[in-house]
Design a protein around this motif. Sequence first.
Motif, mmCIF file in Angstrom:
data_model
loop_
_atom_site.group_PDB
_atom_site.id
_atom_site.type_symbol
_atom_site.label_atom_id
_atom_site.label_comp_id
_atom_site.label_asym_id
_atom_site.label_seq_id
_atom_site.Cartn_x
_atom_site.Cartn_y
_atom_site.Cartn_z
ATOM 1 N N GLY A 288 37.247 -76.656 -42.389
ATOM 2 C CA GLY A 288 38.024 -75.896 -41.425
ATOM 3 C C GLY A 288 37.141 -75.245 -40.381
ATOM 4 N N TYR A 289 37.688 -75.100 -39.212
ATOM 5 C CA TYR A 289 36.977 -74.507 -38.078
ATOM 6 C C TYR A 289 36.559 -73.076 -38.405
ATOM 7 N N TRP A 290 35.319 -72.750 -38.075
ATOM 8 C CA TRP A 290 34.844 -71.382 -38.274
ATOM 9 C C TRP A 290 35.700 -70.371 -37.522
ATOM 10 N N GLY A 291 36.150 -70.771 -36.358
ATOM 11 C CA GLY A 291 36.833 -69.847 -35.469
ATOM 12 C C GLY A 291 35.848 -69.197 -34.523
ATOM 13 N N SER A 292 36.359 -68.724 -33.389
ATOM 14 C CA SER A 292 35.510 -68.138 -32.367
ATOM 15 C C SER A 292 34.789 -66.890 -32.874
ATOM 16 N N GLN A 293 35.486 -66.059 -33.661
ATOM 17 C CA GLN A 293 34.879 -64.804 -34.104
ATOM 18 C C GLN A 293 33.688 -65.053 -35.016
ATOM 19 N N ARG A 294 33.845 -65.950 -36.006
ATOM 20 C CA ARG A 294 32.724 -66.209 -36.907
ATOM 21 C C ARG A 294 31.570 -66.861 -36.155
ATOM 22 N N THR A 295 31.894 -67.755 -35.228
ATOM 23 C CA THR A 295 30.840 -68.409 -34.450
ATOM 24 C C THR A 295 30.040 -67.379 -33.663
ATOM 25 N N LEU A 296 30.728 -66.431 -33.038
ATOM 26 C CA LEU A 296 30.036 -65.376 -32.296
ATOM 27 C C LEU A 296 29.216 -64.497 -33.225
ATOM 28 N N ASP A 297 29.738 -64.227 -34.419
ATOM 29 C CA ASP A 297 28.988 -63.424 -35.391
ATOM 30 C C ASP A 297 27.701 -64.124 -35.802
ATOM 31 N N VAL A 298 27.782 -65.428 -36.046
ATOM 32 C CA VAL A 298 26.590 -66.196 -36.408
ATOM 33 C C VAL A 298 25.581 -66.168 -35.266
ATOM 34 N N LEU A 299 26.064 -66.352 -34.056
ATOM 35 C CA LEU A 299 25.167 -66.345 -32.905
ATOM 36 C C LEU A 299 24.464 -64.998 -32.759
ATOM 37 N N ARG A 300 25.195 -63.925 -32.881
ATOM 38 C CA ARG A 300 24.582 -62.602 -32.736
ATOM 39 C C ARG A 300 23.510 -62.371 -33.795
ATOM 40 N N GLN A 301 23.712 -62.932 -34.956
ATOM 41 C CA GLN A 301 22.742 -62.782 -36.033
ATOM 42 C C GLN A 301 21.377 -63.355 -35.642
ATOM 43 N N PHE A 302 21.399 -64.466 -34.901
ATOM 44 C CA PHE A 302 20.142 -65.137 -34.564
ATOM 45 C C PHE A 302 19.670 -64.866 -33.143
ATOM 46 N N GLU A 303 20.527 -64.321 -32.313
ATOM 47 C CA GLU A 303 20.119 -64.005 -30.945
ATOM 48 C C GLU A 303 19.081 -62.890 -30.906
ATOM 49 N N ARG A 304 18.995 -62.132 -31.962
ATOM 50 C CA ARG A 304 18.051 -61.005 -31.974
ATOM 51 C C ARG A 304 16.589 -61.461 -31.868
ATOM 52 N N PHE A 305 16.337 -62.734 -32.154
ATOM 53 C CA PHE A 305 14.974 -63.241 -32.084
ATOM 54 C C PHE A 305 14.563 -63.619 -30.654
ATOM 55 N N ASN A 306 15.521 -63.563 -29.726
ATOM 56 C CA ASN A 306 15.249 -63.901 -28.319
ATOM 57 C C ASN A 306 14.660 -65.297 -28.173
ATOM 58 N N LEU A 307 15.185 -66.222 -28.955
ATOM 59 C CA LEU A 307 14.811 -67.619 -28.871
ATOM 60 C C LEU A 307 16.030 -68.449 -28.481
ATOM 61 N N PRO A 308 15.821 -69.567 -27.799
ATOM 62 C CA PRO A 308 16.955 -70.460 -27.543
ATOM 63 C C PRO A 308 17.589 -70.919 -28.854
ATOM 64 N N VAL A 309 18.889 -71.122 -28.814
ATOM 65 C CA VAL A 309 19.637 -71.592 -29.975
ATOM 66 C C VAL A 309 20.234 -72.951 -29.655
ATOM 67 N N HIS A 310 20.039 -73.919 -30.556
ATOM 68 C CA HIS A 310 20.647 -75.241 -30.427
ATOM 69 C C HIS A 310 21.622 -75.424 -31.586
ATOM 70 N N PHE A 311 22.870 -75.706 -31.278
ATOM 71 C CA PHE A 311 23.818 -76.089 -32.328
ATOM 72 C C PHE A 311 23.631 -77.593 -32.533
ATOM 73 N N THR A 312 22.874 -77.938 -33.555
ATOM 74 C CA THR A 312 22.297 -79.266 -33.690
ATOM 75 C C THR A 312 23.208 -80.294 -34.335
ATOM 76 N N GLU A 313 24.150 -79.854 -35.156
ATOM 77 C CA GLU A 313 25.038 -80.783 -35.855
ATOM 78 C C GLU A 313 26.408 -80.129 -35.973
ATOM 79 N N ASN A 314 27.370 -80.640 -35.238
ATOM 80 C CA ASN A 314 28.709 -80.048 -35.194
ATOM 81 C C ASN A 314 29.749 -81.072 -35.610
ATOM 82 N N THR A 315 30.618 -80.706 -36.542
ATOM 83 C CA THR A 315 31.735 -81.575 -36.914
ATOM 84 C C THR A 315 33.005 -80.752 -37.098
ATOM 85 N N LEU A 316 34.103 -81.337 -36.693
ATOM 86 C CA LEU A 316 35.460 -80.839 -36.953
ATOM 87 C C LEU A 316 36.298 -82.063 -37.272
#
Length: 419
Positions: free
Chosen positions: A252-280
């Motif tokens: 099932g889809y994470w949903g926009s809220q969970r996706t944003l939560d995951v992103l915020r968790q890793f954005e703190r490192f100030n590194l580019p983020v690649h969503f490398t493998e996506n399936t729905l």
Amino acid sequence: MENTASTDQLDQAIRQHRTANATLSLSQNGTPLAGQEVTLAQTRHRFLFGTNWGDGTLALANGELTGKARALAELRNERFLALFNQATLPFYWARFEPQRGQPQTERLLNAARWYKDHNCTLKGHPLCWHTLTADWLLALTPRAILRAQVERIQREVAGFAGLVDMWDVVNEAVIMPIFDRYDNGITRLCRELGRIELIRAMFETARQVNPRATFLLNDFDVSPAYDILIEGCLEAGIHIDAIGIQSHMHQGYWGSQRTLDVLRQFERFNLPVHFTENTLVSGHLMPPEIVDLNDYQVSDWPSTPEGEERQAREVVLHYKTLLSRPAVQSITWWDLSDGGWLNAPAGLLHKDHSPKPAYTALLELIKGQWWLAPTRLVTDSNGEITFTGFLGEYEVTLGSQKAAFSLQEKGKTHVSIDF
């Protein structure tokens, strides 16, 4: 942006972070070209919209297909090129070098050349992974495994430099030393060295060979364990260019809220983020009690009309959510067509490569809403035109003359071209 965001808020954030308000000054031999009709067109996105390789594409690039199989592979490539500008190539050690000293280098080089000829950015996946690693490592000591792994990285990164300048260096390191489904040389090595020292050895080796390449740490684990591992690597002085995040959403889809939560968790490192493998998936969802997606193996997992409509809605929201965050630089869909990984109906295309609604919706988004189609404009009295465009490559045409330029920074920008 709050934890939850409306579609309008996502669209606004995308425009803010992904577009430039450009003034284009045109002149000829230093004289402004006033009142001239020109055609402006986008030729490439700066953002990487990608998918993984297709077996048919690899076979086609190596002259291995004829007849219907060739026609099917060509159709797949046509769909790919209409939508994507990035491809991930397979370097799974078990398949790439099943017999020690006999790597499938030339076959992958031919495929890499095909993608490069079609103006695609390439990434190699992966250089070091405990799954699908070479069985012959089991006969070696940990010291010899390390030497073989280092030599493999040196060979691949050097041999594909200029074609493949982006790599998933270490894949799924969080689980690597505790992986217990079967014995393998890389898990043994990770237990010997520890995660951080293994990652250090692999990244330093790759960077010594190709200092200009982009090197990722990639994982499906988006729990605090991955966060802690990245923090430990950075504190240890390991140079990581980008953080790779997998989002296989078979349950099932994470949903926009969970996706944003995951992103915020890793954005703190100030590194580019690649969503490398996506399936729905566009069929029934995988049961929620499944922990390892590999445990759900079914021979018949059909795509359904209802599932395809759901997938299309979720694909659009997923891409909009990711593009609304400036740290995200790449999205890779996994797989383009059904019948790939775990036989899941997760493709944007059916098995015959006919488009699903998700493909059509994504095409309209990437090459419609986020793309400047050929547009006729007239320069003002100063020889200028203004427009808003997504960051990327452009071409301006004046009569029989053409000039290329790029928009690299968001916000207001000025470009001068003298024909």
